[in-house]
Design a protein around this motif. Structure first.
Motif, PDB file in Angstrom:
ATOM      1  N   PRO A   2      51.158  28.505  64.816  1.00 21.51           N
ATOM      2  CA  PRO A   2      51.806  28.119  63.573  1.00 21.51           C
ATOM      3  C   PRO A   2      50.881  27.244  62.740  1.00 21.51           C
ATOM      4  O   PRO A   2      50.069  26.497  63.284  1.00 21.51           O
ATOM      5  N   GLU A 318      62.040  26.773  61.851  1.00 23.33           N
ATOM      6  CA  GLU A 318      60.780  27.526  61.872  1.00 23.33           C
ATOM      7  C   GLU A 318      59.857  27.068  60.746  1.00 23.33           C
ATOM      8  O   GLU A 318      58.644  26.968  60.931  1.00 23.33           O
ATOM      9  N   PHE A 323      55.996  28.065  61.051  1.00 26.47           N
ATOM     10  CA  PHE A 323      56.054  29.526  61.105  1.00 26.47           C
ATOM     11  C   PHE A 323      56.335  30.076  59.711  1.00 26.47           C
ATOM     12  O   PHE A 323      57.056  29.447  58.923  1.00 26.47           O
ATOM     13  N   TYR A 325      57.717  33.376  58.655  1.00 19.89           N
ATOM     14  CA  TYR A 325      58.322  34.697  58.838  1.00 19.89           C
ATOM     15  C   TYR A 325      58.953  35.228  57.543  1.00 19.89           C
ATOM     16  O   TYR A 325      59.743  36.170  57.588  1.00 19.89           O
TER      17      TYR A 325
ATOM     18  N   THR B  63      57.161  31.751  69.705  1.00 23.22           N
ATOM     19  CA  THR B  63      58.192  31.195  68.822  1.00 23.22           C
ATOM     20  C   THR B  63      59.380  30.719  69.643  1.00 23.22           C
ATOM     21  O   THR B  63      59.970  29.679  69.357  1.00 23.22           O
ATOM     22  N   GLU B  66      58.665  27.331  70.920  1.00 19.55           N
ATOM     23  CA  GLU B  66      58.561  26.322  69.852  1.00 19.55           C
ATOM     24  C   GLU B  66      59.943  25.916  69.338  1.00 19.55           C
ATOM     25  O   GLU B  66      60.157  24.760  68.993  1.00 19.55           O
ATOM     26  N   ALA B  98      65.209  33.818  67.760  1.00 22.57           N
ATOM     27  CA  ALA B  98      63.920  33.587  67.101  1.00 22.57           C
ATOM     28  C   ALA B  98      62.818  34.523  67.585  1.00 22.57           C
ATOM     29  O   ALA B  98      61.849  34.740  66.851  1.00 22.57           O
ATOM     30  N   CYS B  99      62.937  35.081  68.789  1.00 22.25           N
ATOM     31  CA  CYS B  99      61.866  35.932  69.314  1.00 22.25           C
ATOM     32  C   CYS B  99      61.603  37.090  68.347  1.00 22.25           C
ATOM     33  O   CYS B  99      62.510  37.872  68.047  1.00 22.25           O
ATOM     34  N   GLN B 166      53.754  36.071  58.772  1.00 25.11           N
ATOM     35  CA  GLN B 166      53.410  35.492  60.071  1.00 25.11           C
ATOM     36  C   GLN B 166      52.636  36.484  60.950  1.00 25.11           C
ATOM     37  O   GLN B 166      53.084  37.608  61.170  1.00 25.11           O
ATOM     38  N   ILE B 168      51.228  37.203  64.709  1.00 20.48           N
ATOM     39  CA  ILE B 168      51.471  36.803  66.104  1.00 20.48           C
ATOM     40  C   ILE B 168      50.509  37.563  67.008  1.00 20.48           C
ATOM     41  O   ILE B 168      50.403  38.793  66.920  1.00 20.48           O
TER      42      ILE B 168
END
Lengths: 394, 214
Positions: A2, A318, A323, A325, B63, B66, B98-99, B166, B168
């Motif tokens: 992040p 988040e 993050f 998203y 995530t 976190e 959240a995953c 985002q 990952i």
């Protein structure tokens, strides 16, 4: 990684993050110190032989409060802490919540229902250790703080009197069954703890799943400490009961070392869950509040999959964690996509890269797209429980 | 013991035939006895046989861990994101929601999140995970990169995924064409794509307009 994790926190914000927990820790320690002074009538009833225990409890109080305050600073923890209290104190729900609080404490904390659901033997193990430790703490802490002491009744030496906070509480004959039961309270507690520790070690020696993930400091150290405390405590009783006080001083020092070591370990290791775990009560009220409010609908399949409040809170958490998203367009944020559609999207993304190479034709585009379904919801292959089913397999 | 560096997990949803062998095998895992952690879905049950098997992809910066308020999800030094630590998990559902891959499951009765830990009891001693051992089409495969390159010359493993803005990175790989123009699987870009398959007629005895059999 992040973005927030990559950003170096400023020196002043780091200092602030540490100063507040230190202040909370110092405050809690100070409050306990004052209570010890007041409860022991200005140390008049304080047992000087137990001063080492007192200081170790004071240190543990500082450490636990410090760690708890640090823990509460994590964005998700802070969010749940705040939301949990808001849900609990919601106007119109307070009476119902108070009732639910007692019910949840009885079921989860007192009866360990959720641990028995994991495994009955595991539930029994936890129950034995938990109640053994609680009984021991209930006996020793008041004695160590000078809040409770026993004295012979002047004029009738066959009677003993318990004095709590300087006030006479109750009397009993010193050779009665109740006296035997009370004075050996720590022995009964150690029996419970030792039985629990033996069951726990047995599981850790036989269970290959546990063996794969267990760690010495996290999983064995607490068991060793509990066993050492119980065993040395029993050795004290054995020494003065059957061995004429043989090696009593040595065993007393050994016992003190094990107990003080356990207190010092409290804030750092597995024992911290004792203080962390009650957060699940707040989670229960948060979920209750979520169920009574608007639902979140997946922006791919259109089905409800969680409470809107939960999704909005998670988006904020988040964001705080760094993050990103966010999705351009109508979808807005990936958090608005249900877990089933996330899994389907992974397959679609991989399939798009193979398009024209593996055959198959994309079916006509119909929006919202159908909700993916688990291949076999029976035979325990689908949702794991009622909530899993409600949320993700409607 | 850590999972050997040379051994990796490879997912290829395009090879999945939906046989459920992975689900059955997964229940054998000692770390979550009797419970399957595989997520196997029909993408569009009414119109397609396309299935998608998903195991935990073990993100570099998970995530789920976190956003966990109880700090219950730990990633081991070898990159495996372990299932929630039982003393800590407070069953809040944050990780489930959240995953980015939709992996964790919530066992409410036990107040416990459960997820795939890549059969840590097996992989940490050099064995294959149960699902990869049982998968007949090797949609779920476990081995070395050299083995995969030899067995699947037209594919390459990729472990970077895009979700909106985002990115990952994961320990587990997904197989894409060797000559794919990108090494990133953009999940959100294909999110609204319809499933792949063939139109299925409701009446199997009905004659098709093109004269063929239904």
């Amino acid at each position: 990684m992040p973005e927030a994790a990559l950003r170096e926190p400023s020196r002043s914000s780091t200092r602030r993050q540490v100063i507040a927990p230190v202040a909370w820790g110092a405050g809690a320690t100070l409050v306990l110190s004052v209570l010890i002074l007041v409860g022991s009538r200005n140390l008049a009833h304080f047992d000087a032989a137990l001063v080492g225990y007192t200081f170790s409890v004071l240190f543990a109080t500082f450490g636990l409060t410090y760690r708890y305050a640090m823990w509460l600073q994590r964005p998700p923890t802070a969010m749940y802490w705040r939301r949990g209290w808001q849900a609990f104190l919601r106007p119109g729900w307070r009476r119902r919540n108070a009732g639910m609080w007692f019910r949840r404490v009885a079921e989860d904390v007192v009866a360990n229902r959720f641990i028995f659901a994991r495994n009955r033997l595991r539930g029994l193990t936890h129950m034995l250790i938990m109640w053994g430790c609680l009984i021991a703490v209930a006996i020793t802490f008041p004695l160590v703080f000078g809040w409770l002491h026993f004295r012979p009744v002047p004029g009738d030496l066959s009677l003993y009197e318990a004095v709590a906070f300087g006030f006479p509480a109750f009397r009993f004959p010193h050779d009665s069954a109740i006296a035997f039961f009370l004075f050996h309270g720590l022995v009964w507690a150690s029996f419970l703890v030792i039985a629990g520790v033996m069951l726990a070690v047995r599981r850790r020696m036989r269970d290959e799943g546990a063996a794969a993930v267990q760690r010495f400091a996290e999983d064995f150290m607490p068991l060793i400490l509990l066993f050492a405390v119980s065993l040395t405590g029993l050795m004290l009783t054995a020494s003065y009961t059957w061995m004429g006080g043989y090696a009593y001083t040595f065993i007393a020092i050994l016992h003190a070392i094990t107990v003080i070591g356990t207190f010092l370990w409290l804030p750092f290791g597995k024992f911290f869950h004792i203080f962390q775990r009650p957060a699940q009560l707040g989670v229960g009220f948060y979920k209750d509040a979520g169920r009574a409010q608007a639902l979140a609908h997946c922006r791919r399949c259109g089905h409800a999959f969680s409470s809107r409040m939960h999704i909005e809170d998670l988006i904020e958490v988040e964001h705080q964690l760094g993050f990103t998203y966010e999705i351009p367009g109508d979808d807005g944020h990936y958090q608005w996509i249900c877990p089933r559609c996330r899994r389907a999207s992974l397959a679609m993304a991989q399939g798009a890269l193979w398009r024209g190479r593996r055959g198959g034709t994309p079916l006509p585009d119909t929006r919202p797209l159908p909700m993916p379904v688990h291949v076999n919801p029976g035979l325990r292959q689908g949702p794991l429980g009622v909530e899993d089913a409600d949320n993700f397999y409607p | 013991m850590p999972v050997p560096d040379a051994l990796e997990f490879f997912i290829d949803p395009g090879r999945c035939i939906g046989c459920q062998a992975c689900i059955q095998a997964c229940t054998e895992c000692d770390t979550h006895k009797g419970q399957s952690m595989i997520q196997l879905d029909y993408v569009d049950r009414a119109h397609s046989t396309q299935t998608v098997p998903v195991v935990c992809l073990h993100c570099d910066s998970p995530t789920c861990a976190e956003v966990c308020p109880a700090d219950a999800i730990k990633r081991t030094e070898d990159g495996i994101v372990q299932t929630a630590r039982k003393p800590r998990c407070i069953a809040c559902n944050n990780c489930v929601l959240a995953c980015p891959f939709g992996v964790p499951k919530m066992q409410t009765k036990m107040n416990l999140m459960m997820k795939c830990d890549m059969c840590y009891d097996r992989t940490s001693v050099g064995l294959k995970p149960w699902c990869a051992s049982a998968c007949p089409s090797q949609a779920l495969a476990f081995g070395t990169r050299e083995e995969m390159a030899r067995l699947r010359p037209h594919a390459k493993p990729v472990n970077t995924f895009q979700f909106g803005r985002q990115t990952i990175r994961t320990k587990v790989n997904i197989m894409v064409p060797r000559d794919a123009p990108t090494d990133i699987v953009d999940v959100t870009a294909s999110m609204h794509e319809p499933t792949i398959g063939r139109e299925i007629l409701d009446d199997v005895f009905m004659e098709r307009p093109d004269g063929g059999d239904a």
